[in-house]
Enzyme design. Structure first.
Site, PDB file in Angstrom:
ATOM      1  N   HIS A 179       1.748   3.845  -4.603  1.00 48.02           N
ATOM      2  CA  HIS A 179       0.446   4.125  -3.970  1.00 48.02           C
ATOM      3  C   HIS A 179      -0.666   3.886  -4.997  1.00 48.02           C
ATOM      4  CE1 HIS A 179      -2.864   6.018  -1.924  1.00 48.02           C
ATOM      5  NE2 HIS A 179      -2.129   5.995  -0.824  1.00 48.02           N
TER       6      HIS A 179
ATOM      7  N   GLU B 146      -1.883  -1.611   1.741  1.00 46.76           N
ATOM      8  CA  GLU B 146      -3.029  -0.701   1.730  1.00 46.76           C
ATOM      9  C   GLU B 146      -4.096  -1.259   0.798  1.00 46.76           C
ATOM     10  OE1 GLU B 146      -1.766   3.582   2.948  1.00 46.76           O
ATOM     11  OE2 GLU B 146      -1.715   3.403   0.788  1.00 46.76           O
TER      12      GLU B 146
HETATM   13  P1  13P Z   1      -6.857   6.993   4.495  1.00 46.77           P
HETATM   14  O1  13P Z   1      -6.203   6.898   5.836  1.00 46.77           O
HETATM   15  O2  13P Z   1      -7.529   8.306   4.231  1.00 46.77           O
HETATM   16  O3  13P Z   1      -7.740   5.817   4.230  1.00 46.77           O
HETATM   17  O4  13P Z   1      -5.672   6.921   3.402  1.00 46.77           O
HETATM   18  C1  13P Z   1      -4.751   5.912   3.497  1.00 46.77           C
HETATM   19  C2  13P Z   1      -3.689   6.113   2.499  1.00 46.77           C
HETATM   20  O5  13P Z   1      -3.925   6.063   1.312  1.00 46.77           O
HETATM   21  C3  13P Z   1      -2.338   6.404   2.997  1.00 46.77           C
HETATM   22  O6  13P Z   1      -1.400   6.349   1.966  1.00 46.77           O
END
Ligand code: 13P
Length: 226
Positions: free
Chosen positions: A88, A154
């Site tokens: 992450h 992400e």
């Molecule tokens: P948000 O949905 O708050 O943008 O976060 C996404 C995230 O980092 C999930 O791992």
């Protein structure tokens, strides 16, 4: 579809117990083919049987040992946890480098854990047209054929900003990733009730990894129910 909630550094032991109770109740009435995963903070891990997969936001690639402050497999085992989040961007930002992420990946693979491996670029990288090159680096030397692997795209600029990436950009990255691996692919970054449908409709999208919009269990349930 996979609906995963990353609760990050939110919720306490007491509030997560209520969260899990509400989610368990709601899942009795959802489609069986959906896979629901929640990553609570480790202090809130629950030991009872749950109707969703409980995963860990973090772990150290060891069973146990002299690693102050870390979580080993022994601790995950106590709660029946065998699903892990790796890579992450918020942990990378704290200093987890590719070497450590690779060690975590290999340890998780060795123990047959379900891995959700996160990748994603900064806005500047996207503007320079270097997204694919960057993602290739993030995936370097990892076993993309591992059968229990899920990859979450992400983009950093969309996390916690309320502004998800554009559909065409997500589509282009998921198509690229699908050319490299058969792993299921998720999108994460400001997923909410207004954009989830369009995101789930993207080709190669196997689900979502949700942060803010999953903190309230009712909202997460609504995202799952669609
Ligand atoms: P948000 O949905 O708050 O943008 O976060 C996404 C995230 O980092 C999930 O791992």
């Amino acid at each position: 579809m996979i609906f995963a909630a990353n609760l990050k550094c939110n919720h306490t032991r007491a509030s997560f117990a209520l969260y899990a109770k509400a989610l368990n109740e709601a899942l009795k009435y959802t489609k069986n083919e959906d896979e629901i995963i929640v990553f609570p903070p480790s202090i809130a891990f629950l030991g009872e049987k749950l109707d969703f997969i409980q995963g860990t936001q973090n772990f150290y690639p060891c069973v146990n040992g002299a690693f102050t402050g870390e979580l080993g497999k022994m601790h995950l085992d106590e709660f029946g946890i065998n699903c892990v989040l790796i890579g992450h961007s918020e942990r990378r930002a704290l200093g987890e480098d590719h070497e450590l992420l690779k060690a975590k990946f290999e340890f998780a693979k060795e123990h047959d854990f379900k891995i959700i491996f996160c990748v994603g670029e900064e806005l500047e990288c996207k503007k320079q047209g270097k997204t694919k090159e960057f993602l290739n680096k993030q995936l370097e030397n990892l076993d993309l054929n591992y059968q229990n692997l899920i990859i979450a795209y992400e983009p950093i600029y969309s996390i916690g900003t309320g502004l998800s990436a554009e559909i065409k950009d997500i589509e282009s990255v998921l198509t690229f990733l699908s050319s490299k691996t058969k792993a299921k692919l998720l999108y994460g970054g400001s997923v909410n009730e207004d954009n989830i449908k369009a995101i789930l409709d993207i080709e190669h999208c196997g689900g979502v990894l949700v942060g803010s919009a999953a903190l309230d269990v009712r909202k997460f349930i609504n995202l799952i129910k669609g």
